[in-house]
Write a protein that holds these residues in place. Structure first.
Motif, short mmCIF file in Angstrom:
data_model
loop_
_atom_site.label_atom_id
_atom_site.label_comp_id
_atom_site.label_asym_id
_atom_site.label_seq_id
_atom_site.Cartn_x
_atom_site.Cartn_y
_atom_site.Cartn_z
N ILE A 37 0.78 4.48 4.54
CA ILE A 37 0.19 5.42 3.58
C ILE A 37 -0.63 4.63 2.57
CG2 ILE A 37 0.67 7.16 1.81
CD1 ILE A 37 3.18 7.89 3.36
N HIS A 38 -1.94 4.73 2.69
CA HIS A 38 -2.82 3.96 1.81
C HIS A 38 -3.23 4.75 0.57
CE1 HIS A 38 -6.15 6.42 3.20
NE2 HIS A 38 -5.88 6.10 4.46
N ASP A 39 -2.87 6.04 0.51
CA ASP A 39 -3.32 6.88 -0.60
C ASP A 39 -2.11 7.61 -1.20
OD1 ASP A 39 -4.65 8.43 -2.41
OD2 ASP A 39 -5.98 9.41 -0.97
N LEU A 40 -1.25 6.87 -1.88
CA LEU A 40 -0.07 7.47 -2.50
C LEU A 40 -0.45 8.43 -3.61
CD1 LEU A 40 2.43 4.48 -2.65
CD2 LEU A 40 2.81 6.66 -1.51
N ALA A 41 -1.58 8.18 -4.27
CA ALA A 41 -2.01 9.05 -5.36
C ALA A 41 -2.26 10.47 -4.85
CB ALA A 41 -3.27 8.49 -6.02
N SER A 42 -2.90 10.60 -3.70
CA SER A 42 -3.15 11.92 -3.13
C SER A 42 -1.86 12.58 -2.68
CB SER A 42 -4.12 11.82 -1.94
OG SER A 42 -5.42 11.52 -2.38
N VAL A 43 -0.94 11.79 -2.14
CA VAL A 43 0.35 12.34 -1.73
C VAL A 43 1.06 12.95 -2.93
CG1 VAL A 43 2.64 11.78 -0.82
CG2 VAL A 43 0.62 10.79 0.24
N GLU A 44 1.07 12.22 -4.04
CA GLU A 44 1.74 12.72 -5.25
C GLU A 44 1.00 13.92 -5.84
OE1 GLU A 44 2.30 8.85 -7.44
OE2 GLU A 44 4.38 9.53 -7.33
N ALA A 45 -0.33 13.91 -5.75
CA ALA A 45 -1.11 15.01 -6.32
C ALA A 45 -0.88 16.32 -5.57
CB ALA A 45 -2.60 14.65 -6.28
N LEU A 46 -0.55 16.24 -4.28
CA LEU A 46 -0.35 17.44 -3.48
C LEU A 46 1.11 17.88 -3.43
CD1 LEU A 46 -2.79 16.66 -0.54
CD2 LEU A 46 -3.12 18.29 -2.40
N ALA A 47 2.00 17.14 -4.07
CA ALA A 47 3.42 17.51 -4.11
C ALA A 47 3.64 18.68 -5.06
CB ALA A 47 4.26 16.31 -4.54
N ASP A 48 4.71 19.43 -4.84
CA ASP A 48 5.03 20.55 -5.73
C ASP A 48 5.83 20.07 -6.94
OD1 ASP A 48 7.63 20.16 -4.86
OD2 ASP A 48 7.75 22.02 -3.70
N GLU A 49 6.35 21.00 -7.74
CA GLU A 49 7.06 20.63 -8.97
C GLU A 49 8.37 19.91 -8.67
OE1 GLU A 49 8.13 24.82 -7.78
OE2 GLU A 49 6.27 23.67 -8.05
N ASP B 12 0.81 -1.21 0.00
CA ASP B 12 0.00 0.00 0.00
C ASP B 12 0.84 1.27 0.00
OD1 ASP B 12 -2.50 -1.39 0.16
OD2 ASP B 12 -2.00 -1.85 2.23
N GLY B 13 2.04 1.19 0.52
CA GLY B 13 2.87 2.37 0.61
C GLY B 13 3.78 2.32 1.81
N PRO B 14 4.62 3.35 2.02
CA PRO B 14 5.52 3.38 3.16
C PRO B 14 4.75 3.36 4.47
CG PRO B 14 6.10 5.05 1.54
CD PRO B 14 4.77 4.52 1.15
N THR B 15 5.37 2.80 5.51
CA THR B 15 4.76 2.71 6.83
C THR B 15 5.58 3.46 7.85
OG1 THR B 15 3.73 0.57 6.38
CG2 THR B 15 4.08 1.13 8.69
N LEU B 16 4.92 4.27 8.67
CA LEU B 16 5.56 5.00 9.77
C LEU B 16 5.16 4.32 11.06
CD1 LEU B 16 4.70 7.18 7.45
CD2 LEU B 16 5.39 8.83 9.16
N SER B 17 6.14 4.04 11.91
CA SER B 17 5.85 3.43 13.20
C SER B 17 6.41 4.28 14.32
CB SER B 17 6.44 2.02 13.27
OG SER B 17 7.85 2.06 13.15
N GLY B 18 5.87 4.16 15.50
CA GLY B 18 6.36 4.96 16.60
C GLY B 18 5.66 4.68 17.90
N ILE B 19 5.88 5.56 18.89
CA ILE B 19 5.26 5.44 20.20
C ILE B 19 4.74 6.82 20.60
CG2 ILE B 19 5.64 4.93 22.65
CD1 ILE B 19 7.88 3.05 21.79
N ALA B 20 3.50 6.88 21.05
CA ALA B 20 2.89 8.13 21.50
C ALA B 20 2.80 8.13 23.01
CB ALA B 20 1.50 8.30 20.89
#
Length: 396
Positions: free
Chosen positions: A91-103, A31-39
């Motif tokens: 990140i399940h929505d890579l398309a939106s990530v790319e759409a909001l990126a700059d040039e 689905d895309g990269p995964t971020l893991s951590g502790i809150a």
């Protein structure tokens, strides 16, 4: 796996913290990269199991937006806190990530974790990099070939601490739904909220430290070059109320220069600065079908490059990792991490807090030292040898 420990601010309450795997080293999944951590909260206790966590991508303000203009914020990953405050967000929505990126393929991201009235936001910018069949989100300050080669390299945790003054609590109606936009749902479930941020103030230009040299040995000079396209990670501040004295540092946004600066060769200790523009934004969500934005937070961040230069004398740091610098030779540093300047951007008046800045060494931002004498000198790093990770360097 490489990890960053990032302390956050719980707006209106005690500071909270997140330990986050950086996107540059995030594991690739179908689905895309995964971020893991502790809150965790400021007292060290973990966020409650089941507390929602979300990752949002936001349209990048290029600095020319008007006050009152809004930018879209799209949820691109959701999760919930598990045992001991641990979480992982894919990140399940890579398309939106790319759409909001700059040039330049750079996108602004924000992690939001909520536990009751405790809100922990954290801002980060990443460059979308395609390596074979993988998508990596890398540090914009690192050259692409470096990022690809180092994406899986382990490293010691980097601990970044943020403190906060007690401010107003977030509106009780914000809760999980407005702030995290129903993050308990899966990526396939439609969002029940529309989210974004609206510019409320133009804060003008601010002088930002981007580098320093310390040529203290006789007949040596230091030079810092900041080319067009150089990227700096500039600190971000959050406040529930937007009032002075309630702001807390939590993360950074990367902005690149659109014009180069060559600061020339200099002796002694020198700090080099250029100018960026900043804005203040109200963050909001609203239910689908509603026209009323429910503001839950405010953020101050850099939004553009203004240019120009400023040089001032700087105290020389202690540096003990030394190697010889032969006569008439020049050494140049174009890779690895540079110093994080904790008070690089002066906002003590309007915000009550100063912001950080960091410019990684790359082909666009480099420092060099020249030994102009007929005798051998030494080049000494503050955190490591010149050929490793010196961070700052001094000639002796």
């Amino acid at each position: 796996m490489q990890k960053f420990t990032i302390l956050m601010a719980s707006l209106g309450f005690a500071a909270t913290s997140l330990t986050i795997t950086p996107l540059a080293a995030a594991a690739a999944t179908p689905d895309g990269p995964t971020l893991s951590g502790i809150a965790t909260r400021s007292d060290g206790s973990p966020f409650s199991a089941g507390a929602p966590v979300a990752l949002f991508a936001t349209t990048r303000d290029r600095g020319d937006s008007a006050v009152g203009e809004s930018m879209e914020s799209v949820r691109v990953g959701t999760s919930r806190v598990g045992a001991g405050g641990a979480f992982a967000v894919t990140i399940h929505d890579l398309a939106s990530v790319e759409a909001l990126a700059d040039e330049s393929a750079v996108v602004d991201l924000e992690i939001r974790a909520v536990d009751g009235a405790q809100l922990a936001p954290y801002s980060i910018s990443r460059k979308i990099t395609h390596v074979e069949d993988r998508v990596l989100l890398t540090d914009p300050a690192v050259d692409e070939e470096q990022a690809s080669a180092r994406s899986a390299d382990p490293a010691e945790p980097l601990r970044i601490t943020s403190t906060t003054n007690v401010g107003s609590a977030p509106d009780a109606g914000v809760g999980d739904d407005r702030t995290v936009a129903a993050t308990g749902s899966s990526g396939a479930t439609p969002m029940t909220q529309i989210c974004g941020e609206t510019k409320t103030k133009n804060l003008g230009t601010r002088r930002v430290i981007v580098g320093a040299t310390y040529a203290t040995a006789r007949s040596t000079t230091g030079k810092f070059t900041y080319k067009a396209g150089a990227s700096s990670s500039l600190g971000v501040a959050y406040s529930a109320s937007g009032r002075s004295g309630t702001w807390s540092k939590a993360g950074s946004t990367s902005r690149s220069s659109t014009a180069g600066v060559s600061f020339g060769s200099r002796t002694g200790g020198n700090a080099y600065s250029t100018y960026f523009t900043y804005g203040q934004y109200a963050q909001w969500c609203r239910p689908l079908g509603s026209s009323k934005n429910n503001v839950y937070n405010h953020v101050v961040k850099a939004n553009g490059y203004a240019g120009g230069s400023h040089v001032k004398k700087a105290p020389v740091p202690s540096a003990r990792y030394c190697t010889p610098l032969s006569r008439r030779d020049t050494v140049t540093r174009k890779t690895t991490t540079s110093n994080t300047w904790s008070n690089a951007v002066n906002f003590s008046g309007p915000l009550g807090v100063n912001l950080t800045a960091k410019t990684g060494w790359s082909s666009s931002a480099s420092m060099s030292y020249t030994n102009n004498s007929s005798s051998t000198k030494r080049i000494c790093g503050t955190n490591g040898y010149w050929g490793g990770t010196p961070v700052r360097a001094v000639t002796k």
